[in-house]
Design an enzyme around this catalytic site. Structure first.
Site, short mmCIF file in Angstrom:
data_model
loop_
_atom_site.label_atom_id
_atom_site.label_comp_id
_atom_site.label_asym_id
_atom_site.label_seq_id
_atom_site.Cartn_x
_atom_site.Cartn_y
_atom_site.Cartn_z
N SER A 165 0.76 -1.17 -0.05
CA SER A 165 -0.03 0.04 -0.05
C SER A 165 0.87 1.28 0.05
O SER A 165 2.09 1.13 0.10
CB SER A 165 -0.94 0.06 1.18
OG SER A 165 -0.25 0.54 2.32
N LYS A 166 0.21 2.35 -0.34
CA LYS A 166 0.77 3.79 -0.20
C LYS A 166 1.72 3.92 1.19
O LYS A 166 2.76 4.67 1.28
CB LYS A 166 -0.41 4.62 -0.38
CG LYS A 166 -0.60 4.61 -1.69
CD LYS A 166 -0.95 6.22 -2.32
CE LYS A 166 -1.09 5.95 -3.94
NZ LYS A 166 -2.24 6.46 -4.24
N ARG A 167 1.15 3.34 2.34
CA ARG A 167 1.97 3.47 3.42
C ARG A 167 3.49 2.83 3.34
O ARG A 167 4.10 3.30 4.19
CB ARG A 167 1.13 2.55 4.66
CG ARG A 167 -0.02 3.46 5.22
CD ARG A 167 -0.80 2.58 6.33
NE ARG A 167 -1.20 1.13 5.78
CZ ARG A 167 -0.57 0.14 5.88
NH1 ARG A 167 0.38 0.00 6.83
NH2 ARG A 167 -0.92 -1.07 5.40
#
Ligand code: GLU
Length: 495
Positions: A254-256
């Site tokens: 994910s973007k995390r």
């Protein structure tokens, strides 16, 4: 037969994620396999999350990957506009149509009242949601709320009995119990639609035949099927694609993960632009992505995008979320650089990382250096370390200890380099072959290993221990420059 029409419908909330790019790629492959159209639609109805320039970057990155859309915000098309924010009237009209046909209703609850409902639900151990209390308001009740100045939302009258069954082209037959579904909001009080309403209307009017999207949307599918049925429109085929797992194996990529490192301390690349900046070729990246969750067959891992188009089929997509074999990307990229890229194109591609490293690139030298680099790098950026010295404005001399070869000392290395000088000077043709033969003979005469002679020369002329091959490099540098550098190395050794 209807023309196959697929779409990629990102929300402009940031940079293009590699997982989204893979969904776009599969959607595009499907359309192209059937000779159909691939549409880019921007789902920008959540104005709070809008990120400036996100659309421009999507378009740039898709083009870089070679995933070309046939219709979209930048090129138009007969089903536009392709920004949802420019289609508000359409959503409002059809939301009203649902109300008029008793499939939706105006709800006037205030945020405080909704919170109150949620609290009551929590107390009863129910998931948050709406209890449908405004489903059957009388005209008088509505008028009273309006008189209070409340602006309503439009909520869907969800069918709560029975089940919803769908055949998903990737996930297979799926069935949902309707009693878990809610009267979701379709149109917000500011006149903007929710995703649920907007995408169904758009997929209908844009004549999308296959809705390909991330399987994160699978839980919402029964809502959408019920909505399609309420409109009485023909439901397109659905294909919920597996998502990529983070290379550490924990959860989704994910973007995390942007800016984080894996267990070996390497940066985890999440955004398409990060792959571009890291020196991957778009064809290699596309080949790599196509291999994840889909199989070309014949155990082939390397194929052109045209070959993938010919074979691509949703029934070959694995429904399970995909492990992300990032280690394969370097291997594939190396193959593309070595075997599928012409010298002229590669030279062109190498220019960018060299310039980014602050080097002034001479075209003629670059063209000569490129074949030497081609077989020795896995990423375009590797050129800087391997061959950046060709473009230094002034030569950066090596450190003394780097010139001294294995099992030798300064004195013996000086003797070796001094022995190379008259022989190299005497060479009539300054070619790799001539130097190689001569220096090979010298090694035998001095009872040294080839590696010791070649190695000392390499460090002397390049200033580094790892570089393009010694004699090819000396050929490009030229006789005078090479001899000058060897003399300098001798001086350095002499201290
Ligand atoms: N705008 C949605 C998203 O970015 C698109 C989902 C879909 O493809 O329908 O997740």
């Amino acid at each position: 037969m209807k023309t196959v029409r697929t779409r990629f419908a990102p929300s402009p909330t940031g940079s293009l994620h590699i997982g989204s790019a893979r969904s776009a790629l599969f959607s595009w492959l499907l359309a192209k396999h059937h000779g159909g159209k691939f549409i880019l639609r921007i789902e920008d109805t959540d104005q709070k999350r809008y990120v400036e320039n996100a659309v421009e970057e999507f378009i740039e990155m898709l083009a870089w990957l070679g995933i070309h859309h046939d219709e979209g915000p930048d090129i138009g098309g007969e089903f536009g506009p392709y920004y949802q924010s420019q289609r508000l009237e359409l959503y409002q009209k059809w939301a009203k149509w649902l109300v008029e046909n008793d499939k939706a209703y105006y709800a006037y609850d205030t945020p405080e009242e909704l919170e109150q409902i949620n609290q009551e639900r929590r107390a009863k151990k129910l998931p948050p949601g709406y209890d449908g209390r405004h489903r059957d308001l009388t005209d008088e009740q509505r008028a009273a709320y309006e008189a209070e100045g409340r602006t309503p939302v439009i909520r869907f009258k969800m069918r709560r009995e029975g089940t919803t069954q769908v055949h998903d082209l990737v996930q297979g037959d799926v069935e949902f119990r309707n009693n878990t579904l809610q009267d979701i909001v379709l149109l917000k009080s500011d006149g903007f639609p929710t995703y649920h309403l907007a995408h169904v209307i758009d997929d209908h009017f844009m004549e999308i035949t296959h809705v390909t999207r991330s399987n994160e949307w699978l839980p919402s599918l029964p809502i959408h099927i019920n909505l399609w049925n309420a409109f009485g429109w023909e439901i397109p085929a659905y294909a919920h694609l597996p998502v990529l797992l983070n290379p550490n194996g924990k959860g989704k990529l994910s973007k995390r993960h942007v800016g984080t490192k894996n267990e070996s301390g390497e940066q985890i690349l999440v955004l398409v632009k990060e792959y571009k900046e890291a020196g991957y070729l778009p064809e290699a990246l596309v080949n790599f992505l196509t291999n994840i969750g889909w199989n070309f067959g014949d155990e082939r891992e390397i194929f052109t995008v045209q070959e993938a188009i010919q074979r691509f089929d949703l029934s070959g997509v694995n429904p399970a979320n995909s492990a992300y074999p990032i280690e394969k990307l370097d291997w594939i990229n190396g193959i593309y650089i070595r075997e599928h890229t012409s010298i002229e194109r590669l030279a062109e591609l190498l220019r960018e990382p060299l310039q980014k490293a602050g080097l002034k690139v001479d075209d003629e030298v670059l063209l000569k250096v490129t074949p030497l680099v081609q077989t020795r790098i896995t990423k375009l950026n590797d050129v800087v370390e391997l061959a950046g010295f060709f473009f230094h404005e002034t030569f950066i001399p090596p450190a003394k200890e780097d010139i001294i070869q294995k099992k030798m000392d300064a004195a013996s290395t000086i003797k070796l380099l001094e022995a190379t000088l008259p022989r190299l000077e005497a060479l009539e043709t300054w070619t790799t072959d001539a130097m190689l033969q001569d220096m090979d003979a010298l090694a035998t005469e001095l009872a040294l290993k080839r590696g010791q002679v070649f190695g000392a020369l390499r460090v002397a002329v390049t200033g580094q221990k790892i570089s393009t091959p010694t004699f090819e490099t000396m050929e490009i540098l030229g006789k005078d420059e090479s001899l000058k550098r060897i003399r300098l190395a001798i001086d350095i050794l002499k201290g």
